[in-house]
Design a protein around this motif. Structure first.
Motif, PDB file in Angstrom:
ATOM      1  N   LEU A   5       1.002  -1.567  -0.287  1.00 42.24           N
ATOM      2  CA  LEU A   5      -0.076   0.093  -0.009  1.00 42.24           C
ATOM      3  C   LEU A   5       0.621   1.197   0.063  1.00 42.24           C
ATOM      4  O   LEU A   5       0.402   2.100  -0.527  1.00 42.24           O
ATOM      5  CB  LEU A   5      -1.244   0.144   1.564  1.00 42.24           C
ATOM      6  N   LEU A   6       1.803   1.017   0.676  1.00 42.33           N
ATOM      7  CA  LEU A   6       2.660   2.347   0.994  1.00 42.33           C
ATOM      8  C   LEU A   6       3.618   2.790  -0.396  1.00 42.33           C
ATOM      9  O   LEU A   6       3.641   3.715  -1.265  1.00 42.33           O
ATOM     10  CB  LEU A   6       4.136   1.844   1.494  1.00 42.33           C
ATOM     11  N   ALA A   7       3.784   1.136  -1.117  1.00 44.37           N
ATOM     12  CA  ALA A   7       4.052   1.888  -2.675  1.00 44.37           C
ATOM     13  C   ALA A   7       3.545   2.098  -3.819  1.00 44.37           C
ATOM     14  O   ALA A   7       3.640   3.253  -4.311  1.00 44.37           O
ATOM     15  CB  ALA A   7       5.140  -0.001  -2.999  1.00 44.37           C
ATOM     16  N   VAL A   8       2.090   1.912  -3.174  1.00 38.95           N
ATOM     17  CA  VAL A   8       1.078   2.082  -4.418  1.00 38.95           C
ATOM     18  C   VAL A   8       0.900   3.665  -3.929  1.00 38.95           C
ATOM     19  O   VAL A   8       0.673   4.791  -4.811  1.00 38.95           O
ATOM     20  CB  VAL A   8      -0.157   1.246  -3.978  1.00 38.95           C
ATOM     21  N   ALA A   9       0.406   3.932  -2.991  1.00 42.01           N
ATOM     22  CA  ALA A   9       0.320   5.533  -2.827  1.00 42.01           C
ATOM     23  C   ALA A   9       1.916   6.594  -2.850  1.00 42.01           C
ATOM     24  O   ALA A   9       1.273   7.763  -3.408  1.00 42.01           O
ATOM     25  CB  ALA A   9       0.929   5.669  -0.882  1.00 42.01           C
ATOM     26  N   VAL A  10       3.060   6.008  -2.414  1.00 36.80           N
ATOM     27  CA  VAL A  10       4.202   6.948  -2.562  1.00 36.80           C
ATOM     28  C   VAL A  10       4.371   6.858  -4.387  1.00 36.80           C
ATOM     29  O   VAL A  10       5.000   7.798  -5.150  1.00 36.80           O
ATOM     30  CB  VAL A  10       5.705   6.399  -2.348  1.00 36.80           C
TER      31      VAL A  10
END
Length: 307
Positions: A5-10
Motif C-alpha cells: 500500500l505504501l509503494a502504491v501511495a508513494v
C-alpha cells in the motif's frame, strides 16, 4: 500488505509530481525508494532502472508513431552508451552505500542548479515574448501552454511547447531542426564521450539520464528538441536494459513486487498529474522542479552525512 500500500501511495505521489512538473521520474525514484520505502541504496538504484525501463518502453511507441524517434542516430548513441552503462553498473555495486548516496545528493544539487538557470532563462524569454506581442508587464497572462516532455526523461525544461494557436514552438518560435554550423558539426569523439558519460550515469545511479541525453542529442547529433526527446527514450531502453544485465552476478537484489507496484502507481500518478500543468508557465514548472530537486538533495545529503 502495508509495504504494498505504501509503494502504491508513494508511487502515485511521485507520478503526480512527474505529471505536473513534466519530469523527475528516475531522479526522484532513488531517494524515495531509500528514504520512504526503506530500500538499501544499491537495491534502490537497481529498482529505479526497472521503473525507468518500463516507463520508456510504454512511452516509446507514441513517439515512434509521431515520427519523433531518430532510429539510426538513437541506436548508435545507445550502442556507445552501453559501454558506460556496464562500467557504471559494475562500479556502483562496489561503492559503499553511504558514498553512493552522497554522490547522488551531489548529482541532484548539480541538476537543480542547471534547472534553476534554465528556468530563469525561460522566464526571461517568456517576458520578452510577451513584450514583443505588445503586452509589456503582462507576462503572467501568456496563453496557456502544455509541455511535451516525458516523465522518464528527467527533463523538465519545456523547450518544445504547444501554444494556444496549435503551433509547436521552441521558446516562442516555431521549432526547427537544430543544425550545427559547419565549424561545429558533430565530431565522433564528442558523440562517443557524450554517450559514454550518459550510459555511466544511468548505470551508476539508476536514473533515466534524460537531463543529459536530450541536450547531448541536440548538441552532439544536431537533433531538433522534439525528436531528441523521443529518441532519448530509445537510448534509455537500451542503456537501462544493459545496466540491469550488468548487475547480474552481483549481490544486488530487486524487490520485484514493490518495484512493479511503485512503477504502476507512478504511471497512474503521471496521468493524474498531467492536467495540473496545462495552464502553468514553462518557467514556473522548471523553477518548481529545481526547488524540488534542491529539497531532495538537502534531505539526501543530511540523512547520509549527518544522521
Amino acid at each position: 500488505m502495508e509495504m504494498v500500500l505504501l509503494a502504491v501511495a508513494v508511487g502515485i505521489g511521485v507520478g503526480v509530481v512527474v505529471g505536473a512538473l513534466g519530469a523527475g521520474g528516475g531522479i526522484l525514484a532513488v531517494p524515495v525508494l531509500v528514504f520512504l520505502l526503506g530500500m538499501p541504496p544499491h537495491q534502490a538504484t537497481a529498482s529505479s532502472l526497472v521503473i525507468v525501463l518500463i516507463t520508456a518502453l510504454v512511452s516509446l511507441p507514441h513517439h515512434a508513431r509521431n515520427g519523433n524517434v531518430q532510429w539510426r542516430s538513437g541506436l548508435v548513441f545507445a550502442g556507445v552508451s552501453v559501454v558506460g552503462a556496464v562500467l557504471g553498473s559494475r562500479l556502483s555495486a562496489l561503492v559503499p552505500a553511504d558514498v553512493l548516496l552522497t554522490l547522488f545528493g551531489v548529482l541532484l544539487a548539480g541538476v537543480a542548479v542547471a534547472m534553476l538557470v534554465r528556468g530563469v532563462r525561460t522566464r526571461r524569454a517568456e517576458t520578452a515574448e510577451a513584450a514583443a506581442h505588445g503586452f509589456p508587464g503582462e507576462a503572467d497572462t501568456i496563453a496557456p501552454i502544455a509541455t511535451h516532455d516525458d516523465p522518464v526523461l528527467d527533463q523538465p525544461g519545456p523547450d518544445t511547447v504547444e501554444s494556444a494557436d496549435g503551433i509547436h514552438r521552441h521558446h516562442g518560435t516555431p521549432e526547427l531542426p537544430h543544425t550545427p554550423p559547419p565549424s561545429s558539426s558533430p565530431r565522433l569523439g564528442v558523440v562517443i564521450a557524450a554517450a559514454t558519460v550518459t550510459g555511466f550515469l544511468t548505470g551508476f545511479f539508476g536514473v533515466g539520464g534524460g537531463f543529459m541525453v536530450v541536450p547531448m542529442l541536440v548538441l552532439a547529433l544536431g537533433l531538433a528538441m522534439r525528436r531528441a526527446s523521443g529518441t532519448s527514450l530509445l537510448v534509455m531502453v537500451i542503456a537501462t536494459a544493459a545496466s540491469l544485465l550488468a548487475r547480474l552476478g552481483t549481490d544486488v537484489q530487486i524487490d520485484w513486487p514493490v518495484t512493479l507496484i511503485f512503477a504502476a502507481g507512478s504511471a497512474l500518478g503521471g496521468i493524474l498529474g498531467g492536467p495540473l500543468s496545462a495552464r502553468a508557465r514553462p518557467s514556473t514548472l522548471t523553477l518548481l522542479f529545481a526547488a524540488l530537486l534542491t529539497g531532495v538533495s538537502v534531505v539526501t545529503l543530511v540523512e547520509t552525512l549527518l544522521l
